[in-house]
Design an enzyme around this catalytic site. Structure first.
Site, PDB file in Angstrom:
ATOM      1  N   SER A  85     -10.045  -4.895   2.734  1.00 41.72           N
ATOM      2  CA  SER A  85      -9.527  -4.762   1.368  1.00 41.72           C
ATOM      3  C   SER A  85     -10.388  -3.762   0.592  1.00 41.72           C
ATOM      4  CB  SER A  85      -9.549  -6.135   0.680  1.00 41.72           C
ATOM      5  OG  SER A  85      -9.502  -5.963  -0.716  1.00 41.72           O
ATOM      6  N   SER A  86      -9.803  -2.619   0.295  1.00 42.79           N
ATOM      7  CA  SER A  86     -10.549  -1.546  -0.372  1.00 42.79           C
ATOM      8  C   SER A  86     -11.097  -2.008  -1.717  1.00 42.79           C
ATOM      9  CB  SER A  86      -9.630  -0.335  -0.558  1.00 42.79           C
ATOM     10  OG  SER A  86     -10.215   0.606  -1.408  1.00 42.79           O
ATOM     11  N   ASN A  87     -10.250  -2.666  -2.525  1.00 42.98           N
ATOM     12  CA  ASN A  87     -10.729  -3.004  -3.871  1.00 42.98           C
ATOM     13  C   ASN A  87     -11.815  -4.076  -3.819  1.00 42.98           C
ATOM     14  OD1 ASN A  87      -9.513  -5.695  -5.017  1.00 42.98           O
ATOM     15  ND2 ASN A  87      -7.970  -4.806  -3.679  1.00 42.98           N
ATOM     16  N   HIS A 116       0.813  -1.226   0.000  1.00 45.70           N
ATOM     17  CA  HIS A 116       0.000   0.000   0.000  1.00 45.70           C
ATOM     18  C   HIS A 116       0.841   1.269   0.000  1.00 45.70           C
ATOM     19  CE1 HIS A 116      -1.871  -3.303   2.314  1.00 45.70           C
ATOM     20  NE2 HIS A 116      -2.845  -3.089   1.454  1.00 45.70           N
ATOM     21  N   GLU A 168      -2.979   3.233   2.067  1.00 47.22           N
ATOM     22  CA  GLU A 168      -2.465   3.865   0.837  1.00 47.22           C
ATOM     23  C   GLU A 168      -2.627   5.382   0.900  1.00 47.22           C
ATOM     24  OE1 GLU A 168      -3.871   2.342  -3.019  1.00 47.22           O
ATOM     25  OE2 GLU A 168      -3.447   4.315  -3.840  1.00 47.22           O
TER      26      GLU A 168
HETATM   27  S1  SF4 Z   1      -4.603  -3.179  -6.770  1.00 45.31           S
HETATM   28 FE1  SF4 Z   1      -3.466  -1.998  -8.319  1.00 45.31          FE
HETATM   29  S2  SF4 Z   1      -2.275  -0.499  -7.139  1.00 45.31           S
HETATM   30 FE2  SF4 Z   1      -2.971  -2.081  -5.691  1.00 45.31          FE
HETATM   31  S3  SF4 Z   1      -1.310  -3.548  -5.616  1.00 45.31           S
HETATM   32 FE3  SF4 Z   1      -2.694  -4.252  -7.227  1.00 45.31          FE
HETATM   33  S4  SF4 Z   1      -1.881  -3.360  -9.145  1.00 45.31           S
HETATM   34 FE4  SF4 Z   1      -0.961  -2.266  -7.428  1.00 45.31          FE
END
Ligand code: SF4
Length: 314
Positions: free
Chosen positions: A229-231, A80, A132
């Site tokens: 986990s943000s994503n 991050h 991050e």
């Molecule tokens: S989600 Fe994107 S910015 Fe985060 S670690 Fe993976 S590639 Fe890198």
């Protein structure tokens, strides 16, 4: 006897991105090079399963450099990214460090730094307290970078800096929500500088697009990932807004809501960029034990991005 037929739409791409792969590899190679234990500042990537497996081979996770008991051991910074104060502290304490910051996060750091050198005031679009965001804010002196979390923040923002403005973003945001925030900023500040290349990374963009494509056909949608986990959280939001109100995050196969799945004809599955594929396969295997399952993988794009580990680990 299995009496339900269930179709699974499996989103692709899903799961590990190049930055996560690299960060895990950095921990493994560091343990090989330096021997165990090796400290890791913060969860290397936001996934419990990954962290537990690395602990077994000698990684010791700490939240701050000040918590490192044996200063003769190296420390790895997580994918991050970290504020500038962190490598400074390690240097002061003579602790060797290896930086596993994803190169796409480092790119945002350099962008913010370059804008600051040009005398531009930087707005960071992101979520407060996410590591991050703490890392990116910490690239610039206090007061030179401001956080915009949502549409409301963008609407009420006043440029009291008197400087030209630029925006950068966290890499794992919702593409659609960020578009709305940027639209407002651009209406208010038509001359605001934009990043040359999108800050939301390819992995976030692709995983969201894949979920968007299938969510409307699903009675339930599951995103495998950890709650920090943000994503992964963004993927749940994307599935919901793309037409599957019954979308949720699930950390592993031990938490599957079979009774609710029994009422579905079609379910969707994806996984966050920090979630290992084994968790997805375990999840599907468990569902197969109870239902007649047909899996249809829907791939919207092939990913072939890889990042090199730091040279000193080769
Ligand atoms: S989600 Fe994107 S910015 Fe985060 S670690 Fe993976 S590639 Fe890198």
């Amino acid at each position: 006897m299995k009496n339900n037929n269930i179709k699974i739409f499996l989103a692709a791409p899903r799961g590990f991105c190049a930055g996560v792969d690299r960060a895990i590899e950095i921990v493994k190679r560091s343990i090989k090079k330096y021997g165990a234990p090796v400290y890791v500042r913060h969860q290397i990537v936001h996934n419990k399963h990954v962290v537990e497996n690395l602990k077994k081979i000698g990684a010791v996770f700490v939240e701050e450099i000040s918590k490192i008991k044996d200063k003769s051991r190296p420390v790895i910074f997580s994918a991050h990214g970290v504020p500038k104060s962190v490598p400074r502290e390690a240097l002061n304490k003579k602790i060797e460090f290896v930086d596993a910051t994803c190169p796409l996060v480092s790119k945002v750091h350099r962008e913010a730094e370059n804008l600051n050198k040009k005398g531009v005031h930087v707005l960071l679009i992101g979520h407060q307290n996410h590591p991050e965001v703490i890392g990116t804010m910490g690239q610039l002196p206090d007061g030179e970078i401001e956080l915009i979390e949502n549409v409301e923040d963008a609407k009420k923002h006043k440029n009291i800096s008197g400087k030209n403005l630029a925006y950068v973003t966290q890499t794992t945001l919702s593409v659609d929500d960020t578009f709305e925030i940027i639209k407002i900023l651009k209406e208010k500040y038509p001359n605001i500088y934009e990043p040359k290349k999108e800050d939301i990374c390819y992995a976030t963009t692709n995983r969201q697009a894949a979920v968007k494509k299938i969510a409307k056909y699903c009675d339930m949608f599951f995103v495998i990932g950890s709650s920090n986990s943000s994503n992964s959280l963004r993927l749940v939001e994307v599935a919901t807004s793309a037409g599957c109100p019954s979308s949720e995050l699930i950390h592993s196969a031990s938490a599957i809501p079979f009774e609710r799945i029994a009422k579905c004809k079609t379910i969707g599955i994806s996984s966050g960029a920090s979630a290992p594929e084994i968790l997805v396969q375990n999840f599907i295997d468990e569902i197969k034990k109870k239902f007649n399952v047909e899996v249809d993988e829907v791939e919207i794009i092939k990913e072939n991005i890889t990042f090199k580990v730091p040279g000193k680990l080769n």
